[in-house]
Scaffold this active site. Structure first.
Site, PDB file in Angstrom:
ATOM      1  N   MET A  11       0.718  -0.879  -0.058  1.00 27.00           N
ATOM      2  CA  MET A  11       0.100  -0.043   0.320  1.00 27.00           C
ATOM      3  C   MET A  11       0.762   1.218   0.011  1.00 27.00           C
ATOM      4  SD  MET A  11      -2.576  -0.943   2.809  1.00 27.00           S
ATOM      5  CE  MET A  11      -3.878   0.651   2.396  1.00 27.00           C
ATOM      6  N   GLN A  71       8.128  -5.470  -5.555  1.00 24.31           N
ATOM      7  CA  GLN A  71       6.990  -4.697  -6.242  1.00 24.31           C
ATOM      8  C   GLN A  71       8.108  -4.236  -7.375  1.00 24.31           C
ATOM      9  OE1 GLN A  71       3.673  -2.657  -6.233  1.00 24.31           O
ATOM     10  NE2 GLN A  71       2.284  -4.218  -5.896  1.00 24.31           N
ATOM     11  N   CYS A 101      -2.597  -0.174  -9.651  1.00 20.70           N
ATOM     12  CA  CYS A 101      -2.186   1.037  -8.043  1.00 20.70           C
ATOM     13  C   CYS A 101      -3.148   1.979  -9.540  1.00 20.70           C
ATOM     14  CB  CYS A 101      -0.861   1.218  -8.516  1.00 20.70           C
ATOM     15  SG  CYS A 101      -1.777   2.965  -7.404  1.00 20.70           S
ATOM     16  N   LYS A 142       0.399  -8.151 -10.161  1.00 24.12           N
ATOM     17  CA  LYS A 142      -1.223  -7.772  -9.570  1.00 24.12           C
ATOM     18  C   LYS A 142      -2.080  -6.819 -10.774  1.00 24.12           C
ATOM     19  CE  LYS A 142      -2.289  -6.172  -4.563  1.00 24.12           C
ATOM     20  NZ  LYS A 142      -3.668  -4.938  -5.417  1.00 24.12           N
ATOM     21  N   ASN A 203      -8.198 -10.968  -3.786  1.00 23.67           N
ATOM     22  CA  ASN A 203      -7.804  -8.933  -3.404  1.00 23.67           C
ATOM     23  C   ASN A 203      -8.570  -8.780  -2.787  1.00 23.67           C
ATOM     24  OD1 ASN A 203      -6.818  -6.015  -4.301  1.00 23.67           O
ATOM     25  ND2 ASN A 203      -6.158  -7.352  -1.709  1.00 23.67           N
ATOM     26  N   GLY A 204      -9.031  -7.782  -2.271  1.00 20.90           N
ATOM     27  CA  GLY A 204     -10.641  -6.499  -2.644  1.00 20.90           C
ATOM     28  C   GLY A 204     -11.356  -6.985  -1.456  1.00 20.90           C
ATOM     29  N   GLU A 205     -11.434  -5.867   0.063  1.00 23.06           N
ATOM     30  CA  GLU A 205     -13.162  -5.622   0.977  1.00 23.06           C
ATOM     31  C   GLU A 205     -12.677  -7.157   1.794  1.00 23.06           C
ATOM     32  OE1 GLU A 205     -15.694  -2.640   1.057  1.00 23.06           O
ATOM     33  OE2 GLU A 205     -14.343  -2.959   0.096  1.00 23.06           O
ATOM     34  N   GLY A 227      -5.183  -6.025   2.354  1.00 23.88           N
ATOM     35  CA  GLY A 227      -4.660  -4.647   2.096  1.00 23.88           C
ATOM     36  C   GLY A 227      -5.358  -3.971   3.500  1.00 23.88           C
ATOM     37  N   ARG A 228      -6.166  -2.776   3.099  1.00 31.37           N
ATOM     38  CA  ARG A 228      -6.553  -2.147   4.174  1.00 31.37           C
ATOM     39  C   ARG A 228      -7.159  -2.369   5.229  1.00 31.37           C
ATOM     40  NH1 ARG A 228     -11.044   0.654   1.243  1.00 31.37           N
ATOM     41  NH2 ARG A 228     -11.513  -1.760  -0.145  1.00 31.37           N
TER      42      ARG A 228
END
Length: 319
Positions: A11, A71, A101, A142, A203-205, A227-228
């Site tokens: 991130m 990365q 990104c 990614k 990935n995500g949410e 991530g988040r």
């Protein structure tokens, strides 16, 4: 579905070396990925790699032993390949390439998610990197599901596999979707997976163990990248993997204090102030106490002020 691997996401401007160190101590991750190293038309210096990935001084691992993958982000196949070789020579745990990104500064310079509009260029970059680094090192890529629609997602994923990537991380939204919760599309990740033979990482949410379970079920994967969500609940990986309870607020405060106390060379003025506020903004999603703490922290400027304030808060809560 059975969970297999859990990976700590890159991130930009958030998950730096110090946060990686803290999070890999309190979670069992299979590996983590650095913030992107921006590749332009030249070979980068050792200093650039060491700055974004100090774990290279420790055989490419965090102090707690979690492997770290550098990365790369850029649009030149030749220079991406040159810098991939360099990252491996310095000790990176494989290479990751960023085609996901969505940041304006990144897509404005034709990097990251911008390249989702050009599957052939993605193929060229991955091919040249694989050719340069040889067959042994792990090469991961990614992506998102597309730029403004998902019509090319299968073509992109198949191009990445054919170009020689070992695994693919798919964020279940397009670039235009941003981070809108209602736009997350785990089932399409599963449809892509059916067309590939390499591992697919979803990935995500993913903000809870329940989210992870739903993601695995809908995407038909066994691997996820956090991530988040890991910033909302700092031990989220272990709540998913081992059914641990989320850290209590006092434990979170201790992490914040530890982060605030880190000594950072070349730190910009107000670095600690900005980063602590940023982390508190994420923590508000799960810990109501963070909403109370954030306005108080916002008034503080220096590292010493923040550390003294957090120490006092912790002492008062302990008594």
């Amino acid at each position: 579905m059975q969970i297999n691997r859990i990976i700590l996401a890159p991130m930009e401007g958030v998950l730096d070396y110090h946060v990686r160190q803290i999070l890999t101590e309190i979670n069992q991750f299979d590996y983590c990925v650095t913030e992107f190293v921006r590749v332009t038309q030249h070979k980068l210096s050792n200093r650039t790699f060491y700055r974004l990935c100090p774990e290279l001084y420790n055989e490419g691992k965090t102090l707690s032993g979690t492997p770290v993958r550098v990365q790369l982000l850029g649009q030149s196949p030749e220079w991406m390949a040159e810098n991939a070789i360099k990252a491996l020579e310095l000790g990176s745990y494989g290479i990751d390439i960023n085609f996901g990104c969505p940041a304006k500064t990144v897509v404005g310079s034709h990097g990251g998610a911008y390249l989702l509009q050009y599957p052939e260029q993605i193929f060229n970059i991955v091919t040249q990197v694989r050719t340069a680094i040889g067959t042994i090192p792990t090469l991961s890529v990614k992506i998102r599901l597309g730029w403004d629609n998902k019509s090319h997602c299968y073509e992109i994923a198949e191009a990445i596999e054919q170009a020689g990537a070992n695994e693919i991380v798919i964020h279940g939204r397009t670039k235009i979707d941003g981070y809108k919760a209602e736009k997350i599309d785990w089932p399409t990740i599963g449809k892509i997976k059916q067309k590939l033979t390499i591992p697919v990482i979803a990935n995500g949410e993913i903000f809870s163990a329940e989210d992870a379970k739903n993601c695995l079920t809908q995407s038909h994967t066994n691997d996820i990248m956090l991530g988040r969500g890991i910033l909302n609940i700092p031990n989220l990986a272990n709540t998913i993997r081992f059914n641990h309870s989320p850290l209590n607020w006092q434990e979170v405060m201790q992490l914040l204090l530890r982060y605030a106390m880190t000594s950072i060379e070349d730190a910009k003025p107000l670095y600690h102030s900005a980063r602590i506020k940023q982390w508190l903004a994420y923590l508000r999603q799960y810990y109501p106490q963070a909403s109370i703490l954030l306005p108080e922290i916002r008034q503080l400027k220096s590292q010493n002020e923040i550390c003294n304030f957090l120490k006092t808060k912790l002492d008062n809560e302990s008594n």
